[in-house]
Design a protein around this motif. Structure first.
Motif, PDB file in Angstrom:
ATOM      1  N   PRO A 207       0.887  -1.093  -0.010  1.00 12.22           N
ATOM      2  CA  PRO A 207      -0.032   0.132   0.077  1.00 12.22           C
ATOM      3  C   PRO A 207       0.965   1.231  -0.024  1.00 12.22           C
ATOM      4  CG  PRO A 207      -0.772  -1.586   1.621  1.00 12.22           C
ATOM      5  CD  PRO A 207       0.413  -2.174   1.147  1.00 12.22           C
ATOM      6  N   GLU A 208       1.851   1.361   0.751  1.00 17.77           N
ATOM      7  CA  GLU A 208       2.780   2.547   0.808  1.00 17.77           C
ATOM      8  C   GLU A 208       3.196   2.974  -0.381  1.00 17.77           C
ATOM      9  OE1 GLU A 208       5.405  -0.775   2.422  1.00 17.77           O
ATOM     10  OE2 GLU A 208       3.353  -0.135   2.684  1.00 17.77           O
ATOM     11  N   LEU A 209       3.701   1.885  -1.297  1.00 17.42           N
ATOM     12  CA  LEU A 209       4.379   2.163  -2.434  1.00 17.42           C
ATOM     13  C   LEU A 209       3.512   2.498  -3.392  1.00 17.42           C
ATOM     14  CD1 LEU A 209       7.119   1.677  -3.794  1.00 17.42           C
ATOM     15  CD2 LEU A 209       6.614  -0.563  -4.677  1.00 17.42           C
ATOM     16  N   GLN A 210       2.071   1.861  -3.532  1.00 18.57           N
ATOM     17  CA  GLN A 210       1.028   2.346  -4.168  1.00 18.57           C
ATOM     18  C   GLN A 210       0.978   3.806  -4.154  1.00 18.57           C
ATOM     19  OE1 GLN A 210      -2.703   0.033  -3.522  1.00 18.57           O
ATOM     20  NE2 GLN A 210      -1.428  -1.979  -3.905  1.00 18.57           N
ATOM     21  N   GLN A 211       0.537   4.147  -2.824  1.00 25.84           N
ATOM     22  CA  GLN A 211       0.254   5.731  -2.616  1.00 25.84           C
ATOM     23  C   GLN A 211       1.390   6.613  -3.120  1.00 25.84           C
ATOM     24  OE1 GLN A 211      -2.625   6.872  -1.311  1.00 25.84           O
ATOM     25  NE2 GLN A 211      -1.582   8.740  -2.241  1.00 25.84           N
ATOM     26  N   ARG A 212       2.818   6.025  -2.891  1.00 24.35           N
ATOM     27  CA  ARG A 212       3.873   6.771  -3.638  1.00 24.35           C
ATOM     28  C   ARG A 212       3.941   6.947  -5.030  1.00 24.35           C
ATOM     29  NH1 ARG A 212       9.211   4.078  -2.169  1.00 24.35           N
ATOM     30  NH2 ARG A 212       9.921   5.822  -3.507  1.00 24.35           N
ATOM     31  N   GLY A 213       3.226   5.799  -5.864  1.00 20.42           N
ATOM     32  CA  GLY A 213       3.226   5.805  -7.018  1.00 20.42           C
ATOM     33  C   GLY A 213       2.070   6.798  -7.742  1.00 20.42           C
ATOM     34  N   LEU A 214       0.930   7.061  -6.923  1.00 23.87           N
ATOM     35  CA  LEU A 214      -0.057   7.835  -7.314  1.00 23.87           C
ATOM     36  C   LEU A 214       0.507   9.199  -6.965  1.00 23.87           C
ATOM     37  CD1 LEU A 214      -3.230   5.758  -5.809  1.00 23.87           C
ATOM     38  CD2 LEU A 214      -2.509   6.110  -8.325  1.00 23.87           C
ATOM     39  N   ASP A 215       1.002   9.492  -6.100  1.00 30.37           N
ATOM     40  CA  ASP A 215       1.470  10.736  -5.918  1.00 30.37           C
ATOM     41  C   ASP A 215       2.507  11.386  -6.971  1.00 30.37           C
ATOM     42  OD1 ASP A 215       0.086  10.847  -3.256  1.00 30.37           O
ATOM     43  OD2 ASP A 215       1.799  10.459  -2.217  1.00 30.37           O
ATOM     44  N   LEU A 216       3.397  10.672  -7.325  1.00 33.93           N
ATOM     45  CA  LEU A 216       4.328  10.716  -8.309  1.00 33.93           C
ATOM     46  C   LEU A 216       3.728  11.080  -9.809  1.00 33.93           C
ATOM     47  CD1 LEU A 216       7.368   8.471  -7.504  1.00 33.93           C
ATOM     48  CD2 LEU A 216       7.480  10.958  -7.695  1.00 33.93           C
TER      49      LEU A 216
END
Length: 247
Positions: A207-216
Motif C-alpha cells: 500500500p505505501e508503494l501504491q500511494q507513492r506511485g499515485l503521488d508521483l
C-alpha cells in the motif's frame, strides 16, 4: 487473476472497452459467425461486451467470485464458469472461438497454448486481444516512464506483439496473424490515477508503494496541465487450430 476482485467496481468504471472492429475481425477470420464462444478471464466483462455482440452461445471463465457475480448480472445470456481456465472442461467437440482479453499473461506459459488448442474445435479460432497504454505526448510519456522507473525499475512493459510471438513460438496453431486498432483517449488527472489503480503491477505492490506511485504520477500530470491523452492501441492476435497438430 483474483487480484482484481478487490477493485471490481473501479475496474468496471475506468477500464476502457474495446473497439467493435475486434468482433468483426474475429467473425471474418473465422469465416462466418461461429457456433460458440468461450472467454478466458472475463473479469467484469470489458471483452465480453464485444464478444456478446457476435450473438452466439457464450461461456465466460472467471476465477474471482466478485468478478463472476458482475458477469452473471451484466450478461444473463452467458454461462459463467467460476474457476480458472485450467479447471474448466471444454465441450467434447471444442468451442468455435476461444477468446482472451488482457488475461493471457496470467496463464501458465508452459501450457496455455496447448490447453487453448485442446479447447478448440478443429478449425476453431483463438482470439487474444488487449490494450497497450501509450501516450499521445512523447514528453509526457517520458516523464511518466521516468517516474515509474524511479518508483520501481523492475517493472518492464511487454512488447506490443508479445502474444503473437507467444502463439507463434508454441507451434500449436496455423494462420497466425495480427490486427491493430488505435484511438486517442483523453483522461482527467483523477480518471488516469483511477485507471492506474486497476493495473496488476500496481495492485501487487504494498500500500505505501501504491500511494507513492499515485503521488508521483499525479504530480507529473499536474505538470502537464492536469490531463493525460492516452494513445490507446489494441492488438488482436488470431490463430487457427489445425486439423492435425504441427510436427
Amino acid at each position: 487473476m483474483e487480484v482484481f476482485g478487490s477493485v471490481a467496481d473501479l475496474y468496471e468504471k475506468v477500464r476502457p472497452g474495446y473497439p467493435a472492429g475486434v468482433a468483426d475481425a474475429i467473425v471474418a477470420y473465422h469465416g462466418g459467425v461461429p457456433g460458440s464462444v468461450a472467454e478466458i478471464g472475463a473479469g467484469t466483462g470489458k471483452g465480453t461486451e464485444i464478444l456478446a455482440a457476435i450473438g452466439v452461445p457464450m461461456t465466460c471463465i472467471e476465477p474471482d467470485p466478485r468478478m463472476a457475480g458482475r458477469l452473471s448480472v451484466k450478461f444473463p445470456q452467458a454461462q459463467v464458469y467460476l474457476g480458472t481456465f485450467e479447471q474448466w472442461t471444454p465441450p467434447p467437440d471444442g468451442v468455435a472461438v476461444l477468446a482472451c482479453a488482457m488475461a493471457w499473461h496470467w496463464l501458465d506459459p508452459a501450457t496455455r497454448n496447448t490447453r487453448a488448442r485442446d479447447a478448440l474445435a478443429v478449425g476453431g479460432a483463438l482470439a487474444l486481444f488487449g490494450h497497450r497504454y501509450s501516450y499521445a505526448d512523447a514528453r509526457q510519456a517520458a516523464a511518466i516512464r521516468s517516474a515509474l522507473d524511479a518508483l520501481d525499475p523492475t517493472v518492464k512493459e511487454r512488447p506490443a506483439d508479445w502474444m503473437y510471438h507467444d502463439v507463434m513460438a508454441s507451434g500449436e496453431f496455423t494462420d497466425v496473424c495480427v490486427e491493430r486498432f488505435r484511438h486517442d483517449l483523453p483522461l482527467t488527472r483523477d480518471r488516469y490515477l483511477a485507471l492506474v489503480s486497476t493495473f496488476g503491477p500496481f495492485l501487487t505492490r504494498p500500500p505505501e508503494l501504491q500511494q507513492r506511485g499515485l503521488d508521483l504520477l499525479g504530480q507529473v500530470v499536474d505538470d502537464f496541465g492536469g490531463t493525460v491523452v492516452l494513445d490507446l492501441r489494441t492488438t488482436l492476435t488470431l490463430a487457427r487450430k489445425p486439423a492435425e497438430v504441427p510436427s
